[in-house]
Write an enzyme that holds these catalytic residues in place. Sequence first.
Site, mmCIF file in Angstrom:
data_model
loop_
_atom_site.group_PDB
_atom_site.id
_atom_site.type_symbol
_atom_site.label_atom_id
_atom_site.label_comp_id
_atom_site.label_asym_id
_atom_site.label_seq_id
_atom_site.Cartn_x
_atom_site.Cartn_y
_atom_site.Cartn_z
ATOM 1 N N GLY A 244 -7.047 10.424 5.493
ATOM 2 C CA GLY A 244 -8.105 10.669 4.500
ATOM 3 C C GLY A 244 -9.381 10.082 5.074
ATOM 4 O O GLY A 244 -9.318 9.096 5.799
ATOM 5 N N HIS B 263 -15.342 5.791 7.186
ATOM 6 C CA HIS B 263 -13.903 5.487 7.188
ATOM 7 C C HIS B 263 -13.166 6.773 7.550
ATOM 8 O O HIS B 263 -13.028 7.679 6.726
ATOM 9 C CB HIS B 263 -13.471 4.971 5.805
ATOM 10 C CG HIS B 263 -11.992 4.751 5.686
ATOM 11 N ND1 HIS B 263 -11.414 3.493 5.639
ATOM 12 C CD2 HIS B 263 -10.962 5.623 5.615
ATOM 13 C CE1 HIS B 263 -10.097 3.615 5.548
ATOM 14 N NE2 HIS B 263 -9.796 4.908 5.530
ATOM 15 N N ASN C 166 0.875 -1.168 0.000
ATOM 16 C CA ASN C 166 0.000 0.000 0.000
ATOM 17 C C ASN C 166 0.915 1.222 0.000
ATOM 18 O O ASN C 166 1.393 1.649 1.044
ATOM 19 C CB ASN C 166 -0.901 -0.050 1.245
ATOM 20 C CG ASN C 166 -1.821 1.152 1.364
ATOM 21 O OD1 ASN C 166 -1.686 2.132 0.628
ATOM 22 N ND2 ASN C 166 -2.744 1.079 2.299
ATOM 23 N N GLU D 145 -7.666 -3.376 5.095
ATOM 24 C CA GLU D 145 -7.518 -3.233 3.643
ATOM 25 C C GLU D 145 -6.515 -4.242 3.102
ATOM 26 O O GLU D 145 -6.696 -4.796 2.018
ATOM 27 C CB GLU D 145 -7.053 -1.801 3.303
ATOM 28 C CG GLU D 145 -8.142 -0.755 3.517
ATOM 29 C CD GLU D 145 -7.592 0.665 3.589
ATOM 30 O OE1 GLU D 145 -7.002 1.024 4.622
ATOM 31 O OE2 GLU D 145 -7.761 1.425 2.620
ATOM 32 N N ASP E 103 -3.547 15.235 13.828
ATOM 33 C CA ASP E 103 -3.715 13.984 14.561
ATOM 34 C C ASP E 103 -4.809 14.154 15.623
ATOM 35 O O ASP E 103 -4.722 15.026 16.484
ATOM 36 C CB ASP E 103 -2.389 13.590 15.217
ATOM 37 C CG ASP E 103 -2.440 12.156 15.718
ATOM 38 O OD1 ASP E 103 -3.410 11.794 16.433
ATOM 39 O OD2 ASP E 103 -1.523 11.390 15.389
HETATM 40 N N1 LIG Z 1 -5.720 6.460 19.755
HETATM 41 C C1 LIG Z 1 -6.147 7.343 18.848
HETATM 42 N N2 LIG Z 1 -7.047 8.300 19.177
HETATM 43 C C2 LIG Z 1 -7.487 9.187 18.277
HETATM 44 N N3 LIG Z 1 -7.097 9.206 17.002
HETATM 45 C C3 LIG Z 1 -6.213 8.284 16.601
HETATM 46 C C4 LIG Z 1 -5.695 7.305 17.493
HETATM 47 N N4 LIG Z 1 -4.840 6.527 16.795
HETATM 48 C C5 LIG Z 1 -4.819 6.998 15.526
HETATM 49 N N5 LIG Z 1 -5.638 8.058 15.408
HETATM 50 C C6 LIG Z 1 -5.910 8.875 14.206
HETATM 51 O O1 LIG Z 1 -5.851 8.037 13.060
HETATM 52 C C7 LIG Z 1 -5.159 8.737 12.011
HETATM 53 C C8 LIG Z 1 -4.529 7.748 11.061
HETATM 54 O O2 LIG Z 1 -5.515 6.862 10.596
HETATM 55 P P1 LIG Z 1 -5.186 5.762 9.487
HETATM 56 O O3 LIG Z 1 -6.447 5.035 9.218
HETATM 57 O O4 LIG Z 1 -3.998 4.978 9.895
HETATM 58 O O5 LIG Z 1 -4.854 6.741 8.299
HETATM 59 P P2 LIG Z 1 -4.155 6.577 6.897
HETATM 60 O O6 LIG Z 1 -4.332 5.131 6.480
HETATM 61 O O7 LIG Z 1 -4.931 7.526 6.037
HETATM 62 O O8 LIG Z 1 -2.725 6.957 7.092
HETATM 63 C C9 LIG Z 1 -4.164 9.617 12.740
HETATM 64 O O9 LIG Z 1 -3.858 10.752 11.982
HETATM 65 C C10 LIG Z 1 -4.939 10.001 13.999
HETATM 66 O O10 LIG Z 1 -5.668 11.168 13.750
HETATM 67 C C1 LIG Z 2 -7.887 7.873 -1.158
HETATM 68 C C2 LIG Z 2 -7.320 8.343 0.127
HETATM 69 O O1 LIG Z 2 -7.687 9.374 0.634
HETATM 70 O O2 LIG Z 2 -6.422 7.535 0.692
HETATM 71 P P1 LIG Z 2 -5.625 7.804 2.063
HETATM 72 O O3 LIG Z 2 -6.642 7.904 3.136
HETATM 73 O O4 LIG Z 2 -4.752 6.583 2.189
HETATM 74 O O5 LIG Z 2 -4.856 9.086 1.864
HETATM 75 MG MG LIG Z 3 -5.813 4.551 5.148
#
Ligand SMILES: Nc1ncnc2c1ncn2[C@@H]1O[C@H](COP(=O)(O)OP(=O)(O)O)[C@@H](O)[C@H]1O
Ligand SMILES: CC(=O)OP(=O)(O)O
Ligand SMILES: [Mg+2]
Length: 404
Positions: A214, A210, A10, A386, A284
């Site tokens: 993003g 989701h 990914n 995923e 975050d």
């Molecule tokens: N314990 C937590 N409490 C609140 N938010 C969290 C926690 N752990 C992760 N996050 C949030 O989840 C986000 C990342 O989500 P994720 O699904 O891994 O994103 P991506 O795949 O888009 O990188 C972080 O930016 C943060 O905002």
């Molecule tokens: C499509 C998209 O927003 O993907 P990600 O959350 O991984 O940035």
């Molecule tokens: Mg993601």
Amino acid sequence: MSATRVLVLNSGSSSVKYQLLDMRDSRRLAMGLVERIGEETSRLKHTLLTTGDSREWNGPIADHEAALKAVSEELAKDGLGLDSPELAAIGHRVVHGGQTFTEPTVIDEAVLTEIERLIPVAPLHNPANLTGIRTAQALRPDLPQVAVFDTAFHTTMPESAARYAIDLKTADEHRIRRYGFHGTSHAYVSRATAELLGKAPEEVNVIVLHLGNGASASAVRGGRCVDTSMGLTPLEGLVMGTRSGDLDPAVIFHLMRVGGMSTDEIDTLLNKKSGLIGLCGDNDMREIRRRVDEGDEEAQLAFDIYIHRLKKYIGAYYAVLGRVDAVAFTAGVGENASPVREAAIAGLEELGLAVDGELNAVRSGEPRLISPAHARVAVAVVPTDEELEIAAQTYALVAVGKNS
Ligand SMILES: Nc1ncnc2c1ncn2[C@@H]1O[C@H](COP(=O)(O)OP(=O)(O)O)[C@@H](O)[C@H]1O
Ligand SMILES: CC(=O)OP(=O)(O)O
Ligand SMILES: [Mg+2]
């Protein structure tokens, strides 16, 4: 010995997440993450899941090609290298598949050309996906490489949801329509939610939220997507970590005419400097909640705007579906941030929606209900996977060829 392992890649704009799975029992053998690619402070974290041992490496990793080579070396140290005869295929998350790709697809030159053609509508994602594929092909030219598209699950949307209300000819000429993203997650989570309710996917209507960096919402009727919040690109819809989500398109003309900004500057503003980070300087949710708890007004406003938009989409998709069986929260924020779940559902009792405070506070990696017993609509936390979904789709495609 037959090859039963699948490596899933990914490749994000500045990161690569990977998992190696054995598809005989969908068991994860190793997983890891390379982040801050292109910076001096890149980091690779690798975990061998058969023992639970983790290793970390810090230092500059210049690009996605170097990142993938580093991943390959880490896997080789555990005897799980890309040269292993047990590897059946490599599955790649590809963000934009346009209208061309509605199914997982074995990658050849024509597929690569099409993914490349779609770069203008997924500038943050498709280039990284392509580098991941090309590097993996160079490392194992003999192996099937499969693309699993974020857009595929959304190709069932009716025209009424997929079209923007702009001149039809112009739209068709430039292939402007709503494609939707995070489809692998929406598909997996809507199915897992049906399972949690003890029903078949065909029997339930689910709103999937989701919420990662993003973020997107989708309305899923009987296992098929009927609407989703992201559009031509992953910029539309919910407030995200760094993206604005919905806004009046005239904001862009205004910034050009009155603000004197260039197209590229506005693109960067809306994709990278807006959303939560634009509103309060942090993207975050953990940090934002910490600041809210300390009484920080900027963080509170960012949180309130985030929740307001989320609530609007819950209401909209309730209306689109007519009957809702479950609302499912997933991804980093959805799985972990109980205050987000509580605030998004608050005040929706008339719609049959409520959150039980004690259940909402439980921390677990398992799918679980957080609505009170006997609630008309289930509210659930359903961790997304995923990578498992990509591995399953990849293996199904390559194993069929082998066994027939
Ligand atoms: N314990 C937590 N409490 C609140 N938010 C969290 C926690 N752990 C992760 N996050 C949030 O989840 C986000 C990342 O989500 P994720 O699904 O891994 O994103 P991506 O795949 O888009 O990188 C972080 O930016 C943060 O905002
Ligand atoms: C499509 C998209 O927003 O993907 P990600 O959350 O991984 O940035
Ligand atoms: Mg993601």
